[in-house]
Write a protein that holds these residues in place. Structure first.
Motif, PDB file in Angstrom:
ATOM      1  N   GLU A 100      -7.321   2.181  -0.192  1.00 50.27           N
ATOM      2  CA  GLU A 100      -6.350   1.201  -0.675  1.00 50.27           C
ATOM      3  C   GLU A 100      -5.967   0.187   0.413  1.00 50.27           C
ATOM      4  O   GLU A 100      -5.691  -0.977   0.115  1.00 50.27           O
ATOM      5  CB  GLU A 100      -5.094   1.910  -1.188  1.00 50.27           C
ATOM      6  CG  GLU A 100      -5.294   2.681  -2.483  1.00 50.27           C
ATOM      7  CD  GLU A 100      -5.877   4.071  -2.267  1.00 50.27           C
ATOM      8  OE1 GLU A 100      -6.022   4.812  -3.247  1.00 50.27           O
ATOM      9  OE2 GLU A 100      -6.180   4.436  -1.097  1.00 50.27           O
ATOM     10  N   PHE A 101      -5.959   0.636   1.664  1.00 52.22           N
ATOM     11  CA  PHE A 101      -5.577  -0.253   2.768  1.00 52.22           C
ATOM     12  C   PHE A 101      -6.779  -0.888   3.454  1.00 52.22           C
ATOM     13  O   PHE A 101      -6.613  -1.601   4.450  1.00 52.22           O
ATOM     14  CB  PHE A 101      -4.728   0.506   3.794  1.00 52.22           C
ATOM     15  CG  PHE A 101      -3.249   0.319   3.605  1.00 52.22           C
ATOM     16  CD1 PHE A 101      -2.647  -0.884   3.942  1.00 52.22           C
ATOM     17  CD2 PHE A 101      -2.474   1.337   3.075  1.00 52.22           C
ATOM     18  CE1 PHE A 101      -1.285  -1.060   3.765  1.00 52.22           C
ATOM     19  CE2 PHE A 101      -1.114   1.166   2.894  1.00 52.22           C
ATOM     20  CZ  PHE A 101      -0.507  -0.037   3.241  1.00 52.22           C
ATOM     21  N   ARG A 102      -7.990  -0.657   2.938  1.00 47.39           N
ATOM     22  CA  ARG A 102      -9.183  -1.196   3.583  1.00 47.39           C
ATOM     23  C   ARG A 102      -9.120  -2.731   3.668  1.00 47.39           C
ATOM     24  O   ARG A 102      -9.391  -3.330   4.717  1.00 47.39           O
ATOM     25  CB  ARG A 102     -10.429  -0.744   2.815  1.00 47.39           C
ATOM     26  CG  ARG A 102     -11.741  -1.120   3.498  1.00 47.39           C
ATOM     27  CD  ARG A 102     -12.913  -0.559   2.722  1.00 47.39           C
ATOM     28  NE  ARG A 102     -12.805   0.879   2.551  1.00 47.39           N
ATOM     29  CZ  ARG A 102     -13.148   1.772   3.484  1.00 47.39           C
ATOM     30  NH1 ARG A 102     -13.626   1.356   4.637  1.00 47.39           N
ATOM     31  NH2 ARG A 102     -13.024   3.061   3.253  1.00 47.39           N
ATOM     32  N   ARG A 103      -8.811  -3.367   2.561  1.00 49.04           N
ATOM     33  CA  ARG A 103      -8.766  -4.842   2.547  1.00 49.04           C
ATOM     34  C   ARG A 103      -7.696  -5.356   3.515  1.00 49.04           C
ATOM     35  O   ARG A 103      -7.904  -6.348   4.224  1.00 49.04           O
ATOM     36  CB  ARG A 103      -8.479  -5.326   1.124  1.00 49.04           C
ATOM     37  CG  ARG A 103      -8.331  -6.841   0.995  1.00 49.04           C
ATOM     38  CD  ARG A 103      -8.342  -7.260  -0.461  1.00 49.04           C
ATOM     39  NE  ARG A 103      -8.066  -8.682  -0.629  1.00 49.04           N
ATOM     40  CZ  ARG A 103      -6.932  -9.171  -1.099  1.00 49.04           C
ATOM     41  NH1 ARG A 103      -5.947  -8.338  -1.477  1.00 49.04           N
ATOM     42  NH2 ARG A 103      -6.752 -10.474  -1.226  1.00 49.04           N
ATOM     43  N   ASP A 135       1.812 -14.751   7.082  1.00 47.34           N
ATOM     44  CA  ASP A 135       2.757 -13.658   6.858  1.00 47.34           C
ATOM     45  C   ASP A 135       2.947 -13.392   5.370  1.00 47.34           C
ATOM     46  O   ASP A 135       3.058 -12.253   4.936  1.00 47.34           O
ATOM     47  CB  ASP A 135       4.105 -13.986   7.508  1.00 47.34           C
ATOM     48  CG  ASP A 135       4.006 -14.076   9.020  1.00 47.34           C
ATOM     49  OD1 ASP A 135       3.584 -13.091   9.649  1.00 47.34           O
ATOM     50  OD2 ASP A 135       4.328 -15.153   9.552  1.00 47.34           O
ATOM     51  N   GLN A 136       2.993 -14.440   4.574  1.00 56.54           N
ATOM     52  CA  GLN A 136       3.163 -14.268   3.135  1.00 56.54           C
ATOM     53  C   GLN A 136       1.941 -13.593   2.526  1.00 56.54           C
ATOM     54  O   GLN A 136       2.074 -12.696   1.691  1.00 56.54           O
ATOM     55  CB  GLN A 136       3.421 -15.628   2.476  1.00 56.54           C
ATOM     56  CG  GLN A 136       4.742 -16.266   2.866  1.00 56.54           C
ATOM     57  CD  GLN A 136       4.918 -17.654   2.271  1.00 56.54           C
ATOM     58  OE1 GLN A 136       4.006 -18.204   1.660  1.00 56.54           O
ATOM     59  NE2 GLN A 136       6.104 -18.227   2.455  1.00 56.54           N
ATOM     60  N   VAL A 137       0.750 -14.006   2.950  1.00 57.89           N
ATOM     61  CA  VAL A 137      -0.469 -13.383   2.440  1.00 57.89           C
ATOM     62  C   VAL A 137      -0.519 -11.918   2.852  1.00 57.89           C
ATOM     63  O   VAL A 137      -0.859 -11.045   2.045  1.00 57.89           O
ATOM     64  CB  VAL A 137      -1.712 -14.135   2.962  1.00 57.89           C
ATOM     65  CG1 VAL A 137      -2.984 -13.370   2.591  1.00 57.89           C
ATOM     66  CG2 VAL A 137      -1.757 -15.544   2.397  1.00 57.89           C
ATOM     67  N   ARG A 138      -0.174 -11.667   4.113  1.00 60.66           N
ATOM     68  CA  ARG A 138      -0.206 -10.285   4.598  1.00 60.66           C
ATOM     69  C   ARG A 138       0.754  -9.403   3.798  1.00 60.66           C
ATOM     70  O   ARG A 138       0.437  -8.273   3.451  1.00 60.66           O
ATOM     71  CB  ARG A 138       0.151 -10.248   6.089  1.00 60.66           C
ATOM     72  CG  ARG A 138       0.161  -8.834   6.673  1.00 60.66           C
ATOM     73  CD  ARG A 138       0.050  -8.880   8.181  1.00 60.66           C
ATOM     74  NE  ARG A 138       1.110  -9.653   8.797  1.00 60.66           N
ATOM     75  CZ  ARG A 138       2.295  -9.133   9.145  1.00 60.66           C
ATOM     76  NH1 ARG A 138       2.542  -7.855   8.907  1.00 60.66           N
ATOM     77  NH2 ARG A 138       3.211  -9.877   9.713  1.00 60.66           N
ATOM     78  N   GLU A 197       0.173  -4.921  -2.490  1.00 60.63           N
ATOM     79  CA  GLU A 197      -0.895  -4.514  -3.417  1.00 60.63           C
ATOM     80  C   GLU A 197      -1.440  -3.138  -3.033  1.00 60.63           C
ATOM     81  O   GLU A 197      -1.694  -2.299  -3.905  1.00 60.63           O
ATOM     82  CB  GLU A 197      -2.024  -5.547  -3.405  1.00 60.63           C
ATOM     83  CG  GLU A 197      -1.690  -6.853  -4.105  1.00 60.63           C
ATOM     84  CD  GLU A 197      -2.824  -7.861  -3.971  1.00 60.63           C
ATOM     85  OE1 GLU A 197      -3.785  -7.583  -3.204  1.00 60.63           O
ATOM     86  OE2 GLU A 197      -2.745  -8.925  -4.617  1.00 60.63           O
ATOM     87  N   ALA A 198      -1.631  -2.912  -1.748  1.00 60.51           N
ATOM     88  CA  ALA A 198      -2.142  -1.616  -1.282  1.00 60.51           C
ATOM     89  C   ALA A 198      -1.156  -0.498  -1.600  1.00 60.51           C
ATOM     90  O   ALA A 198      -1.548   0.576  -2.057  1.00 60.51           O
ATOM     91  CB  ALA A 198      -2.420  -1.669   0.219  1.00 60.51           C
TER      92      ALA A 198
END
Length: 340
Positions: A236-239, A259-262, A268-269
């Motif tokens: 789940e955290f790979r991306r 920061d917003q994308v991160r 999502e993860a």
């Protein structure tokens, strides 16, 4: 109580040292099957064991320690991910200080880089551990949520080439040991609510930093679906870690575009982890119901009230008292009758 109960266990003869057993990658199939058959012959008198089953997060580890504090016992892990070394928070291994000195076997003992730890290998190692524990006149407690491992260990006629829960093959009801099955059950709505909160607690306890260290040390990305790579949280955290390598702890601060994308990728993860954990609990419940429906004598212990009380914010003494009355005390009586 301990001394009177422990006398029922006899010495099992030759013992195996679990630390000196062949590592998973070096196993040959015919050797494992031969060894498991040999161990089975030595168990014709069928040692008594207690098997604690239940969906993920249902309190199996807690109950195992509760019972081990009342009976002379040692615990054998039957979680297929917790057999691997590493990612203790992500795989939710019972913390060392919570074990209260109770010996644990097959918990974090194997290197996942050596390959997949199979049900056949579990049958061999767990059988050896049972023999050792019984030889010490202790009660083996088999504890974990991987029903395929439990079935591989217990079924007298186990076919390693057949995945029981993915087909229509009949369940073997002739078991290699005399078993006392304790099934810790929590209603799915209550359990799902608890599992969602548990993910948040795991993240607060350092799960993200643990995963960051894991991804920093990972070199070979080709074997995605083996060993620890299958632990919920890793895929789940790979991306997230591919896009933002390093230990990015602050997932809620910052105003820049990156920061917003991160933050979005992180959330999502986390949602995926929560969804997949709840789906895992549902699949485990279905497998347990199948075993019970086809003849396995599972003693159901309803822990829903204790979990509901904890979720509603009742004090630790309050919900622990419910757990004691509705789960621990009935379990102790069942085990006492079983040993007598």
């Amino acid at each position: 109580m301990k001394s009177s109960l422990s006398i029922i266990y006899k010495n099992c003869g030759n013992k195996f040292d679990s630390l000196s057993l062949i590592k998973p990658a070096a196993f040959r199939k015919h050797r494992m099957e031969y060894a498991a058959t040999a161990i089975n012959r030595r168990h014709r008198r069928r040692d008594k064991i207690v098997v604690i089953m239940g969906a993920t997060g249902s309190g199996k580890s807690r109950l195992s320690i509760d019972l081990a504090s009342r009976f002379p016992a040692e615990i054998i892990n039957s979680d297929k991910i917790q057999v691997y070394r590493g990612l203790d928070i992500t795989t939710n291994k019972i913390r060392f200080h919570d074990r209260l000195g109770v010996p644990h076997h097959l918990l974090g003992e194997f290197d996942s880089s050596l390959g997949e730890f199979t049900p056949s290998q579990y049958r061999y190692h767990a059988s050896s551990a049972i023999q050792q524990i019984a030889g010490r006149r202790k009660l083996p407690l088999v504890v974990g949520g991987s029903n395929s491992f439990i079935y591989a260990l217990l079924a007298d006629r186990f076919n390693p080439d057949v995945e029981l829960f993915n087909g229509s093959d009949p369940v073997c009801t002739e078991l290699r040991y005399r078993c006392c099955f304790l099934w810790v059950d929590v209603s799915l709505p209550v359990l799902n609510e608890y599992l969602i909160k548990r993910v948040d607690q795991m993240l607060d306890s350092g799960m993200l930093d643990e995963l960051a260290q894991y991804y920093e040390s990972e070199i070979n990305e080709s074997e995605i679906n083996t060993g620890l790579r299958k632990a919920i949280g890793v895929p789940e955290f790979r991306r997230y870690f591919r896009m933002f390598p390093g230990r990015m702890k602050d997932t809620h601060g910052g105003v820049g575009e990156d920061d917003q994308v991160r933050r979005v990728v992180y959330e999502e993860a986390v949602r995926a982890i929560k969804d997949n954990t709840c789906q895992l609990a549902n699949r485990q419940m279905e497998k347990i119901l199948r075993l019970k429906g086809e003849g396995w004598d599972l003693q159901k212990l309803d822990a829903s009230a204790a979990f509901s009380a904890a979720l509603e914010g009742e004090s630790a003494d309050g919900w622990s008292g419910i757990w004691e009355r509705q789960v621990v005390e009935p379990s102790v009586k069942i085990v006492e009758r079983f040993l007598e």
